[in-house]
Write a protein that holds these residues in place. Structure first.
Motif: not given
Length: 503
Positions: A363-382
């Motif tokens: 479960l931790s891996e799935l939660v961390e995946h979503c948080v990490r993906t959002a951070e990468e998505f934010g950098r892509a927007v930037d």
């Protein structure tokens, strides 16, 4: 035993055989419908979806039935072809997760057996599984409490309602004052209204989070009496987490109790790396915790935890046909006081299956995946000159952004461009983006596109086409708004309306 050849049952010895054939119809239809839909949402908008759905589903109650497999195929096809599919990486508008296959399979077992969780003789083993599941979640949220407990609810709205109900009963014969942030979920205000409590006192927020100094002033000005402070760990619009340690200290200073709505953020506790973001949560008297958001369960999968099982005593109720005194004294478990509902589904089963299958580490891996993906998505927007992200940190897994072309217009017209981009993508069936009004870097509130990233398998590369779509549509949306063809035209809905916080 069957009710007749035309109506085979799901349970019993022969039920699985009946289900096996019908499940094949469902799965085949789901697969073909997803291909036919071809995206995260059906194209054409509400009128076209209604037309296609009606063609397959009406009349719902014919004089003569059309047969089990035909009815199942038609209506599953209608719902699936017309679905907003959260398993598609471009479906990111809401706290609307793609459920795990193992959880959906557990739902089938629960539906077939159909235990009702209001008396032991309707749910002998399901009651045990619920007890084991709530105990595990209560201990996760309140690790140092002597006797924590939890209830299964239909979601955050019910959990918040029950939390306020319990606070009201503790304060009887008086009424507690509810103090919450301007960022609170609307269900807090609605619960106060439903329970006959005074309208909540709202504390101003800064950067989407409760301002501790403002909370201090508010509590100082209430002049005593029972108070329930409601904080949020994962706001709906921005994914922000209130400063829980400071809020807990301030509440304790004034003798107030703390409830935390962690419907979105609660599952961060599965991750040792992310759990510190929820520091102070364990100081709450009660916590809302959902698993049909950042937990990948089919709806419904809500939880309310309490630091002490004695706090649940007001829910106790005696109904002789469900929990007669002599039955309870004879050792039959009393399930009626475990909810404000009577008949309810075995929602703990899918949670327990998921927990056992993945463990805390999975479960931790799935939660961390979503948080990490959002951070990468934010950098892509930037990295895209045509787009601008809302200043500040990413809120759990929520990213707010808007096209720069909207910033080049006056405030209302710019917000209308953002709204037109979203609706154009919805009508085309190409993307499901949300909308949120939030504070910008200059302190002004603007309308933003919202991407809530809950897909436990989608990589950031799968999400980049969303940014291409927004960029592509933005220029056309700006022209449409200027020409009066967009949502800012008379009768349109381009400017964000004020949210109604209570009935």
């Amino acid at each position: 035993m069957s009710a007749g050849t035309g109506a085979p049952l799901a349970g019993g010895v022969h039920g699985p055989g009946h289900l096996r054939a019908l499940t094949s119809v469902v799965l085949d239809t789901l697969e073909s419908a997803a291909r036919a839909r071809g995206g995260p949402l059906p194209a054409g908008g509400p009128d076209e979806v209604a037309r296609r759905t009606t063609a397959l589903a009406a009349p719902v109650l014919p004089e003569e039935g059309i047969g089990t497999e035909a009815a199942l195929a038609d209506l599953v096809r209608a719902v699936a072809e017309g679905a907003a599919d959260p398993a598609d990486p471009a479906c990111v508008a809401h706290l609307h997760c793609p459920p795990l296959a193992v959880a959906a399979a557990a739902e089938l077992a629960g539906a077939a057996l159909n235990p009702s969780m209001d008396s032991w003789d309707q749910a002998p083993a399901a009651g045990v599984i619920e007890e084991l599941t709530t105990a595990a979640l209560a201990r996760l949220v309140h690790p140092d409490a002597a006797a924590p407990d939890a209830l299964i609810t239909s979601g955050g709205t019910e959990s918040n309602l029950v939390a306020l109900l319990l606070a009201r009963e503790r304060a009887a014969p008086g009424h507690p004052r509810v103090v919450t942030g301007a960022n609170a979920h609307h269900s807090v205000h609605r619960a106060a209204w439903m329970l006959g409590l005074p309208a909540p006192t709202v504390v101003a927020c800064h950067d989407g989070r409760i301002d501790p100094a403002g909370l201090d002033r508010t509590l100082a000005g209430l002049g005593g009496g029972p108070v329930l402070v409601v904080a949020t760990a994962g706001t709906t619009d921005e994914g922000r987490i209130d400063p829980l340690p400071e809020i807990a200290r301030i509440a304790e200073r004034y003798g107030a109790e703390l409830h935390v709505d962690a419907a979105y953020g609660g599952p961060l506790l599965f991750s040792e790396r992310l759990a510190p973001r929820l520091a102070g949560l364990d100081r709450a008297v009660s916590v809302t915790f959902d698993l049909h958001k950042l937990g990948w369960q089919p709806v419904a999968a809500g939880v309310l935890t309490v630091a002490d099982t004695a706090l649940l005593a007001p829910l106790s109720l005696r109904a002789d046909y469900l929990n007669a005194d002599d039955d309870t004294e004879a050792g039959l478990p009393d399930l009626l006081g475990r909810s404000v509902r009577t008949t309810r589904r075995p929602d703990a089963l899918k949670m327990a299956v998921t927990f056992r299958a993945l463990g805390r580490r999975g479960l931790s891996e799935l939660v961390e995946h979503c948080v990490r993906t959002a951070e990468e998505f934010g950098r892509a927007v930037d990295a895209r000159p045509a787009l601008r992200r809302r200043p500040g940190a990413i809120g759990i897994s929520t990213v707010l952004f808007r096209p720069v072309v909207a910033d080049e217009r006056e405030a209302e017209a710019g917000d209308a461009v953002v709204a037109e981009v979203r609706r154009t993508l919805l009508m085309d069936g190409r993307a499901v983006l949300g909308r949120a009004v939030a504070e910008d870097g200059d302190g002004r509130r603007r309308l933003w596109l919202k991407a809530t990233l809950l897909h436990p398998a989608a990589a950031s590369a799968d999400l980049l086409p969303l940014l291409d779509l927004v960029t592509e549509v933005a220029e056309r949306a700006a022209v449409a708004v200027e020409d009066g063809d967009g949502p800012s035209a008379p009768g349109g809905t381009g400017a964000p309306a004020a949210e109604r916080l209570s009935p």
